[in-house]
Design a protein around this motif. Structure first.
Motif, PDB file in Angstrom:
ATOM      1  N   LEU A  67      -9.385  87.208 -57.504  1.00 26.20           N
ATOM      2  CA  LEU A  67      -9.938  87.536 -56.250  1.00 26.20           C
ATOM      3  C   LEU A  67      -9.824  86.328 -55.160  1.00 26.20           C
ATOM      4  N   LEU A  68      -9.255  86.924 -54.000  1.00 26.91           N
ATOM      5  CA  LEU A  68      -9.273  85.912 -52.861  1.00 26.91           C
ATOM      6  C   LEU A  68     -10.299  86.364 -51.984  1.00 26.91           C
ATOM      7  N   VAL A  69     -11.097  85.628 -51.617  1.00 27.35           N
ATOM      8  CA  VAL A  69     -12.060  85.984 -50.501  1.00 27.35           C
ATOM      9  C   VAL A  69     -11.682  85.137 -49.166  1.00 27.35           C
ATOM     10  N   VAL A  70     -11.594  85.929 -48.177  1.00 27.03           N
ATOM     11  CA  VAL A  70     -11.096  85.773 -46.833  1.00 27.03           C
ATOM     12  C   VAL A  70     -11.999  85.842 -45.859  1.00 27.03           C
ATOM     13  N   ASN A  71     -12.200  85.183 -44.713  1.00 28.56           N
ATOM     14  CA  ASN A  71     -13.261  85.403 -43.496  1.00 28.56           C
ATOM     15  C   ASN A  71     -12.635  86.147 -42.451  1.00 28.56           C
ATOM     16  N   GLN A  72     -12.961  87.454 -42.440  1.00 29.20           N
ATOM     17  CA  GLN A  72     -12.356  88.247 -41.450  1.00 29.20           C
ATOM     18  C   GLN A  72     -12.898  88.308 -39.972  1.00 29.20           C
ATOM     19  N   SER A  73     -13.785  87.055 -39.485  1.00 29.92           N
ATOM     20  CA  SER A  73     -14.314  87.103 -38.385  1.00 29.92           C
ATOM     21  C   SER A  73     -12.912  87.002 -37.253  1.00 29.92           C
ATOM     22  N   LYS A  74     -13.098  87.207 -36.193  1.00 29.28           N
ATOM     23  CA  LYS A  74     -12.118  87.568 -35.262  1.00 29.28           C
ATOM     24  C   LYS A  74     -12.523  86.561 -34.040  1.00 29.28           C
ATOM     25  N   VAL A  75     -11.492  85.615 -33.587  1.00 32.77           N
ATOM     26  CA  VAL A  75     -11.654  84.686 -32.406  1.00 32.77           C
ATOM     27  C   VAL A  75     -11.856  85.466 -31.295  1.00 32.77           C
ATOM     28  N   PHE A  76     -12.741  85.379 -30.437  1.00 32.31           N
ATOM     29  CA  PHE A  76     -12.614  86.026 -28.981  1.00 32.31           C
ATOM     30  C   PHE A  76     -12.290  84.907 -27.852  1.00 32.31           C
ATOM     31  N   PRO A  77     -11.563  85.464 -26.887  1.00 32.05           N
ATOM     32  CA  PRO A  77     -11.312  84.549 -25.791  1.00 32.05           C
ATOM     33  C   PRO A  77     -12.405  84.093 -24.836  1.00 32.05           C
ATOM     34  N   CYS A  78     -13.031  82.784 -25.502  1.00 33.10           N
ATOM     35  CA  CYS A  78     -14.097  82.506 -24.885  1.00 33.10           C
ATOM     36  C   CYS A  78     -14.341  81.550 -23.768  1.00 33.10           C
ATOM     37  N   ARG A  79     -13.317  81.021 -23.422  1.00 29.76           N
ATOM     38  CA  ARG A  79     -12.996  80.079 -22.284  1.00 29.76           C
ATOM     39  C   ARG A  79     -12.957  80.731 -20.968  1.00 29.76           C
ATOM     40  N   LEU A  80     -13.827  80.530 -20.122  1.00 30.96           N
ATOM     41  CA  LEU A  80     -13.567  80.859 -18.647  1.00 30.96           C
ATOM     42  C   LEU A  80     -13.482  79.836 -17.696  1.00 30.96           C
ATOM     43  N   ILE A  81     -12.603  79.886 -16.824  1.00 30.24           N
ATOM     44  CA  ILE A  81     -12.199  78.876 -15.763  1.00 30.24           C
ATOM     45  C   ILE A  81     -12.580  79.323 -14.468  1.00 30.24           C
ATOM     46  N   GLY A  82     -13.401  78.667 -13.749  1.00 29.45           N
ATOM     47  CA  GLY A  82     -13.593  79.103 -12.335  1.00 29.45           C
ATOM     48  C   GLY A  82     -14.464  78.008 -11.492  1.00 29.45           C
ATOM     49  N   SER A  83     -15.246  78.348 -10.812  1.00 33.47           N
ATOM     50  CA  SER A  83     -15.817  77.395  -9.845  1.00 33.47           C
ATOM     51  C   SER A  83     -17.364  77.378  -9.532  1.00 33.47           C
ATOM     52  N   LYS A  84     -17.887  76.332  -8.999  1.00 33.12           N
ATOM     53  CA  LYS A  84     -19.396  76.223  -8.857  1.00 33.12           C
ATOM     54  C   LYS A  84     -19.428  76.829  -7.361  1.00 33.12           C
ATOM     55  N   SER A  85     -20.636  77.215  -7.037  1.00 25.65           N
ATOM     56  CA  SER A  85     -20.910  77.991  -5.833  1.00 25.65           C
ATOM     57  C   SER A  85     -20.398  76.828  -4.423  1.00 25.65           C
ATOM     58  N   THR A  86     -20.477  75.565  -4.850  1.00 23.90           N
ATOM     59  CA  THR A  86     -20.122  74.890  -3.886  1.00 23.90           C
ATOM     60  C   THR A  86     -18.339  74.546  -3.913  1.00 23.90           C
ATOM     61  N   GLY A  87     -17.726  75.090  -4.674  1.00 23.69           N
ATOM     62  CA  GLY A  87     -16.307  75.180  -4.533  1.00 23.69           C
ATOM     63  C   GLY A  87     -15.559  74.377  -5.626  1.00 23.69           C
ATOM     64  N   GLY A  88     -16.483  73.669  -6.440  1.00 22.84           N
ATOM     65  CA  GLY A  88     -15.628  72.518  -7.394  1.00 22.84           C
ATOM     66  C   GLY A  88     -15.286  73.286  -8.656  1.00 22.84           C
ATOM     67  N   LYS A  89     -14.546  72.896  -9.386  1.00 22.84           N
ATOM     68  CA  LYS A  89     -14.040  73.737 -10.486  1.00 22.84           C
ATOM     69  C   LYS A  89     -15.123  73.324 -11.691  1.00 22.84           C
TER      70      LYS A  89
END
Length: 355
Positions: A67-89
């Motif tokens: 018996l092979l036991v596998v981990n069926q967890s799925k990666v979610f796209p968890c990185r967000l690139i944006g800006s602060k309210s002051t405009g900085g990255k």
């Protein structure tokens, strides 16, 4: 209890003794064409035999009806690139797809300025994250979008490790950095031992009556955080959630020839094994902070499919809990000499404890 009892001694418990030199050219940037054509180093523990093969031939080394036991967890796209309210990255890395009872999600925040409560971070299509809680260096934010999962599928980035193209993913990683059997969304890193599997591999396993059971462990950053103490007994693993449904738990309990696919699957199996059998309720989420290293007995498996791991990592120590630190480093030296590809997109290793 099955297997080799790892020797507990000061040498095996020192972080500095898990280091090795790896040429940068052997860090895999992309998977090989055709996942199952990755190299596979097979190590038979009892005979101390090393075999070099390809992953497509995995079924040749496993007993019938195992018996092979596998981990069926799925990666979610968890990185967000944006800006602060002051405009900085800014960059916000979401650690849990599910909000807690207060409606907050734990995140990592990368900016050039000090973080403060009620600070806002802005992303495309009007998404806003507001910093609501800072606790022990951990950040918890509130998003203004109730259907965050759908938003991330369209706008989030796949979280490949920083040693792969400096962590900058592209459209190809959406498919490459996911197992073919991924199902339950929740991981911030792929259970990479499973990346070698294809339908062709599963067909060859089925022809030999080798079956498969699925478990779910949502991989968090804790698995990959560096060990900061030289004495391994002082290292504390972060907790990760795991789950086994009744159908798959019955499969696992009914088979004594179990082979874990990946360190995460092994952590699930050992977390619910009492030394003689698997002891947990099905269909219920648990948390584990188990840390496997030499001196910790592993009782739940006859073998492990894994990748080649980072120096000084808890994953390298886990492999060492099965075959010892010296043998692990010896096999890594052999793999380097034969130009195996390392880390998430790299080649594989199969450890057979009773052959």
């Amino acid at each position: 209890m099955f297997g080799i009892a790892a020797t507990m001694n000061d040498v095996d418990l020192r972080l500095s003794n898990y280091d090795f030199d790896l040429p940068a050219s052997l860090i895999a940037d992309r998977p090989v064409a055709g996942r199952h054509h990755s190299k596979m180093l097979v190590y038979k523990v009892k005979s101390d035999e090393i075999i070099h093969d390809e992953f497509i031939n995995l079924s040749n080394y496993l007993p019938e009806s195992s018996l092979l036991v596998v981990n069926q967890s799925k990666v979610f796209p968890c990185r967000l690139i944006g800006s602060k309210s002051t405009g900085g990255k800014c960059e916000v890395f979401i650690l849990d797809i599910e909000a807690n009872e207060q409606g907050l999600r734990e995140v990592l925040i990368k900016t050039t300025s000090k973080k403060r409560l009620e600070q806002t971070f802005h992303f495309e299509n009007g998404l806003v994250a507001t910093l609501k809680e800072i606790r022990d260096g951990r950040f918890f934010v509130e998003f203004n979008n109730e259907n965050l999962a759908s938003y991330l599928e369209e706008h989030g980035k796949i979280p490949i490790p920083p040693y792969i193209r400096n962590g900058e993913s592209d459209a190809k990683d959406v498919e490459d950095y996911q197992t073919v059997y991924a199902k339950e969304v929740g991981s911030v890193a792929a259970p990479t031992a499973g990346l070698h599997f294809t339908e062709e591999v599963f067909k060859s396993l089925e022809d030999k009556s080798i079956s498969r059971a699925q478990v779910t462990l949502h991989v968090g950053l804790g698995t990959f955080l560096p060990v900061k103490v030289d004495n391994l007994q002082e290292h504390k693993m972060h907790t990760e959630k795991y789950f086994i449904d009744s159908k798959n738990l019955d499969k696992i309990k009914g088979n004594r020839e179990i082979y874990a696919v990946g360190t995460t699957s092994l952590r699930v199996l050992e977390s619910c094994h009492d030394g003689s059998d698997f002891n947990l309720e099905a269909d219920k989420y648990y948390e584990t902070d188990i840390f496997l290293h030499p001196g910790v007995e592993v009782n739940s498996i006859k073998g492990l499919v894994t990748n080649f791991h980072l120096p000084k990592s808890t994953l390298l120590m886990l492999v060492s809990s099965l075959i010892g630190r010296e043998k692990t480093l010896e096999l890594y030296k052999e793999a380097i000499a034969r130009e195996y590809r390392f880390f998430s997109y790299g080649d594989s290793m199969l450890i057979l404890r009773d052959q």
